[in-house]
Design a protein around this motif. Structure first.
Motif, short mmCIF file in Angstrom:
data_model
loop_
_atom_site.label_atom_id
_atom_site.label_comp_id
_atom_site.label_asym_id
_atom_site.label_seq_id
_atom_site.Cartn_x
_atom_site.Cartn_y
_atom_site.Cartn_z
N PRO A 143 0.84 -1.20 0.00
CA PRO A 143 0.00 0.00 0.00
C PRO A 143 0.87 1.26 0.00
O PRO A 143 1.57 1.51 0.97
CB PRO A 143 -0.81 -0.12 1.30
CG PRO A 143 -0.21 -1.24 2.07
CD PRO A 143 0.90 -1.87 1.29
N GLN A 174 -12.44 7.95 0.85
CA GLN A 174 -11.69 6.99 1.67
C GLN A 174 -10.22 6.94 1.26
O GLN A 174 -9.31 6.95 2.10
CB GLN A 174 -12.26 5.58 1.50
CG GLN A 174 -13.47 5.31 2.37
CD GLN A 174 -14.03 3.94 2.10
OE1 GLN A 174 -13.33 3.08 1.54
NE2 GLN A 174 -15.26 3.72 2.48
N ASP A 175 -9.99 6.89 -0.09
CA ASP A 175 -8.61 6.78 -0.56
C ASP A 175 -7.82 8.04 -0.29
O ASP A 175 -6.65 7.97 0.07
CB ASP A 175 -8.60 6.40 -2.04
CG ASP A 175 -9.05 4.97 -2.25
OD1 ASP A 175 -8.78 4.14 -1.37
OD2 ASP A 175 -9.68 4.68 -3.28
N TYR A 209 -2.79 4.96 -3.80
CA TYR A 209 -4.08 5.41 -3.27
C TYR A 209 -4.50 6.73 -3.92
O TYR A 209 -5.65 6.94 -4.26
CB TYR A 209 -3.99 5.60 -1.75
CG TYR A 209 -4.24 4.33 -0.96
CD1 TYR A 209 -5.48 3.69 -1.03
CD2 TYR A 209 -3.26 3.79 -0.14
CE1 TYR A 209 -5.72 2.54 -0.30
CE2 TYR A 209 -3.50 2.63 0.60
CZ TYR A 209 -4.72 2.01 0.51
OH TYR A 209 -4.97 0.87 1.22
N ASP A 248 -3.42 9.96 5.72
CA ASP A 248 -2.92 9.25 6.91
C ASP A 248 -1.43 9.00 6.76
O ASP A 248 -0.66 9.12 7.71
CB ASP A 248 -3.64 7.90 7.08
CG ASP A 248 -5.03 8.11 7.64
OD1 ASP A 248 -5.30 9.24 8.12
OD2 ASP A 248 -5.85 7.17 7.58
N MET A 249 -1.05 8.57 5.54
CA MET A 249 0.37 8.25 5.29
C MET A 249 1.20 9.51 5.15
O MET A 249 2.31 9.58 5.66
CB MET A 249 0.50 7.41 4.03
CG MET A 249 -0.09 6.02 4.14
SD MET A 249 0.26 5.11 2.62
CE MET A 249 -1.21 4.17 2.44
N ALA A 301 1.16 5.55 -0.86
CA ALA A 301 0.35 6.76 -0.95
C ALA A 301 0.07 7.10 -2.41
O ALA A 301 -1.05 7.48 -2.77
CB ALA A 301 1.08 7.92 -0.28
N GLU A 308 -8.26 9.93 2.16
CA GLU A 308 -7.95 9.93 3.59
C GLU A 308 -6.81 8.97 3.91
O GLU A 308 -5.98 9.25 4.78
CB GLU A 308 -9.21 9.64 4.40
CG GLU A 308 -9.79 10.95 4.86
CD GLU A 308 -11.27 10.95 5.14
OE1 GLU A 308 -11.84 9.88 5.38
OE2 GLU A 308 -11.84 12.05 5.11
N LYS A 309 -6.75 7.85 3.18
CA LYS A 309 -5.63 6.93 3.38
C LYS A 309 -4.31 7.61 3.03
O LYS A 309 -3.31 7.44 3.73
CB LYS A 309 -5.81 5.68 2.53
CG LYS A 309 -6.94 4.79 3.04
CD LYS A 309 -6.59 3.33 2.89
CE LYS A 309 -7.65 2.45 3.53
NZ LYS A 309 -8.84 2.25 2.67
#
Lengths: 358, 400
Positions: free
Chosen positions: B225, B248-249, B230, B255-256, B227, B251-252
């Motif tokens: 996974p 959602q993506d 995503y 997060d990273m 960044a 936000e992922k």
């Protein structure tokens, strides 16, 4: 002219003279090594392993075999093993462990005459499904090999009895995006291009581009068939949009005349399928980019879907030699690194710059 | 300049190759001529030297053709390979430096490690089954293997739970696995595979196949996974108007990489689509904090703020009006995003001009009127709808 520098440039990084005629050259995946295969003056076959070290290549190993070697591939081996599959002038398909090349790992007398072309799929993490090799020969047949089946091909495609045999010059795998689907495309000396569907075991499509087909390649083997490039003896190449097959018209295509001499080979950039290089009979290389049309799909008057071809633009061209450049291979690991072998008995390592910007 | 006064010994009226009047090999003629094919012939004569050697006239003719048709084949010349002298010292340094570091990275492993790959055997059988099950339809192709043996394999494999799919006819959409089995892979192999799947996603994106792009980004993420994967996936989902997944993506990614500009811009787009205008403004503010000159962010912020203000008077037409914003973002970001090529820009450029004229119109009207009269405003909205609607239709045609 100032805009010229914004385009990709081709740098001849290393020029290595050879003592034999090279027919094929390949990068060893996951390494800075490259192979050169060919025919020695006394009629034997040669496999040379070089390693790129700075601004030169160093010969690591030279292997001599009984028959001149025409073609090779790593396409059906795992990333760990990296066994080389070769086709030679005697029609033999051999697989070599380059660490112990004395005896082939697998060997079969696959064809009656020279194997002109070989391709592999299912190895190197490219293509779903079993690793398979395909060979095309002057004897007119195209055979698919599964290495777990000794001596016999899993599929043999030859003209029905009574029809004349054509010299098969080039083969390529494609469409291997899941475990079931797989196609083989073959090009012949009379300009025939045939597409065999290995799932349904049928001839899915055929066409004729008038001149001998020197090289065919899908833009990627492991996606739903997207594009196919076929190069010809008379300096033309055709790009087929393979996504949409019309019931009667087949696949849409665009062609481009490069020069008067043969286009020996086409190779797509492994990191960007819309960029490809063709190598010409006059020692030249052309770098192209395919541009998709605004809409790839349209309906004809009867409502059947048909593809729309895009256009190709020339990114760069260079002339490296006066002799044909017969083989070409992009490094799968380093974008823009490329090797080519020419009949002036020189192996060249090239750097193509600015491929990120195209 | 002896170009205009032709050598006296040439008494022919036309050139040997194309029978073009000698007089056409002239600056004045070339300057006025607009027929590219004719000029190409002249160029070939000049280059061949059959009527004498005129380097400057040749150059002049080339320039004229380049002016009329920059992609003309006659302009293609033989070129030798580039050398260090064709680059600036820095460029050359980067080119060789990158290569050297790549070489040193790859020449460390001096032998071919012998690790056997286990997960291939079961697959090969299924291929054999396939070949056999359709043997009757073979016309051109001649199969050579033991049919009975293979048929018994069919029976065996029929009992396997996962064999069903093969015997159904393939649905129109290709089945591509969303996950890649990475058991037994080394870290380097995983990186290699993940990168390649992401590239496949980029290519699919470039060709306008966003569903396929999302699939390949998902596959890349299933291996490692990242960044970037995503982020690109979010962009493809925005194209597909799959706002929830895109959110959602984004936000992922955040997060990273909390400060990722592209992800913030994309999340702002999604928020604005989901009518969370306040959240969109916050994201755009964050972008402008880091990059105060970011033109895309500025423009979008303007749009969103406009929407925030106009929220009440135009509540019933928001559903249509809000799509303008997304078009703008896609256009301007396509320059940055490597996965999006020029075709994509061309494709939406028609839309862009509409959108641009629309927003200018909007602003000028706003200046004229000190107070926004609700009735006038809705009239404008109607005009907008008429203009934007055809744009929306083409947009839908691409995405479905």
């Amino acid at each position: 002219m100032s805009a010229g520098l914004e385009r990709p440039q081709v740098v001849a990084h290393v020029q290595q003279p050879l003592s034999y005629t090279p027919f094929d050259c390949k990068w060893v995946p996951r390494s800075a090594r490259l192979l050169c295969l060919g025919s020695a003056p006394r009629g034997t076959g040669v496999i040379q392993v070089y390693e790129l070290r700075g601004a030169r290549v160093e010969l690591l190993r030279e292997i001599e075999k009984a028959k001149p070697i025409k073609c090779g591939t790593f396409g059906a081996t795992s990333l760990q093993q990296r066994y080389l599959a070769t086709g030679d002038f005697g029609g033999n398909l051999n697989i070599w462990n380059l660490e112990a090349p004395e005896i082939p790992v697998y060997s079969v007398k696959g064809h009656k005459e020279i194997i002109n072309s070989i391709d592999g799929v299912g190895g190197l993490g490219i293509g779903e499904g079993a690793p398979e090799l395909v060979t095309g020969s002057r004897d007119g047949t195209v055979k698919v090999w599964d290495l777990r089946q000794k001596d016999m091909p899993v599929a043999n495609m030859e003209p029905v009895q009574g029809e004349s045999k054509r010299d098969c010059w080039t083969v390529a795998f494609g469409n291997a995006y899941n475990r079931e689907e797989r196609v083989v495309c073959a090009g012949y000396d009379n300009g025939d291009i045939k597409l065999f569907d290995l799932k349904t075991m049928s001839l899915r499509w055929e066409t004729n581009i008038k001149n001998g087909v020197c090289s065919v390649e899908f833009d990627r083997k492991d996606v739903n068939m997207n594009k196919l490039v076929a190069t010809s003896l008379e300096g033309k190449f055709h790009v087929f949009d393979m996504r949409t097959q019309h019931p009667t018209k087949g696949f849409a295509s665009v062609s481009e005349k490069v020069q008067k001499s043969t286009i020996w080979q086409v190779r797509h950039l492994p990191q960007n399928r819309d960029v490809f290089m063709t190598s010409g009979g006059a020692g030249s290389l052309h770098l192209w980019k395919y541009e998709y049309p605004a809409q790839r799909l349209k309906k004809d008057s009867e409502g059947a879907e048909m593809g729309v071809a895009g256009s190709v633009s020339l990114l760069q061209n260079v002339t490296l030699s006066t002799q044909p450049i017969s083989s070409l291979d992009w490094s799968p690991d380093k974008k823009g690194l490329c090797v080519c072998g020419a009949f002036d008995q020189t192996l060249r390592v090239l750097i193509v710059t600015k491929l990120n910007k195209v | 300049m002896g170009d205009e006064s032709l050598p006296f010994f040439m008494d022919q009226g036309t050139t040997k190759t194309f029978q073009i009047p000698i007089g056409h090999l002239d600056y004045k003629f070339i300057e006025k001529c607009t027929d590219v094919k004719h000029l190409e012939k002249i160029l070939r004569i000049l280059r061949s030297g059959e009527e004498g050697c005129y380097p400057e006239l040749t150059l002049f003719c080339e320039k004229r053709i380049e002016h009329l048709d920059p992609r003309s084949r006659a302009l293609r010349k033989e070129k030798s390979a580039a050398t260090a002298s064709d680059f600036t010292a820095e460029e050359w340094e980067t080119i060789t430096g990158e290569l050297m570091s790549w070489i040193s990275e790859h020449s460390l492993k001096l032998s071919f490690p012998l690790v056997y790959n286990r997960n291939t055997v079961s697959l090969s059988i299924s291929r054999g089954v396939l070949l056999c099950s359709i043997i009757k339809s073979v016309i051109f192709i001649n199969l050579r293997f033991d049919v009975e043996k293979e048929c018994s394999k069919i029976d065996e494999s029929c009992e396997e739970s996962n064999s069903k799919a093969r015997f159904f006819s393939r649905p129109s959409l290709p089945i591509i696995k969303k996950k890649i089995d990475t058991t037994g892979m080394t870290k380097k192999e995983k990186i290699f595979i993940a990168t390649r799947e992401k590239e496949k996603g980029n290519e699919a994106f470039a060709s306008g196949d966003y569903v396929e792009a999302v699939t390949y980004y998902t596959r890349s993420i299933s291996v490692i996974p990242t960044a970037a994967a995503y982020n690109n996936k979010a962009q493809a989902e925005i194209k597909l108007q799959d706002w929830d997944s895109a959110l959602q993506d984004c936000e992922k990614v955040l997060d990273m990489e909390p400060g990722n500009i592209k992800a913030l811009l994309r999340r702002a787009t999604v928020h604005s689509q989901l009518q969370n205008y306040q959240a969109a403004v916050e994201d755009l503010d964050r972008v402008l904090c880091v990059e105060p000159q970011n033109a895309v962010a500025k423009k979008n912020l303007q749009e969103v703020e406009k929407k925030l203000k106009g929220l009440k008077p135009v509540s019933q037409t928001q559903g249509k009006g809000k799509r303008i914003l997304i078009q703008d973002i896609e256009d301007s970001e396509s320059d940055e995003e490597r996965g999006e090529n020029t075709v994509e820009c061309e494709r939406s450029s028609g839309n862009k001009s509409n959108v641009m004229s629309f927003s200018i119109y909007f602003q000028s009207e706003k200046k004229c009127l000190p107070l926004l009269l609700p009735s006038l405003f809705t009239q404008f909205i109607h005009i907008f709808l008429q203009r934007i609607l055809p744009v929306l239709k083409t947009k839908i045609a691409f995405t479905t």
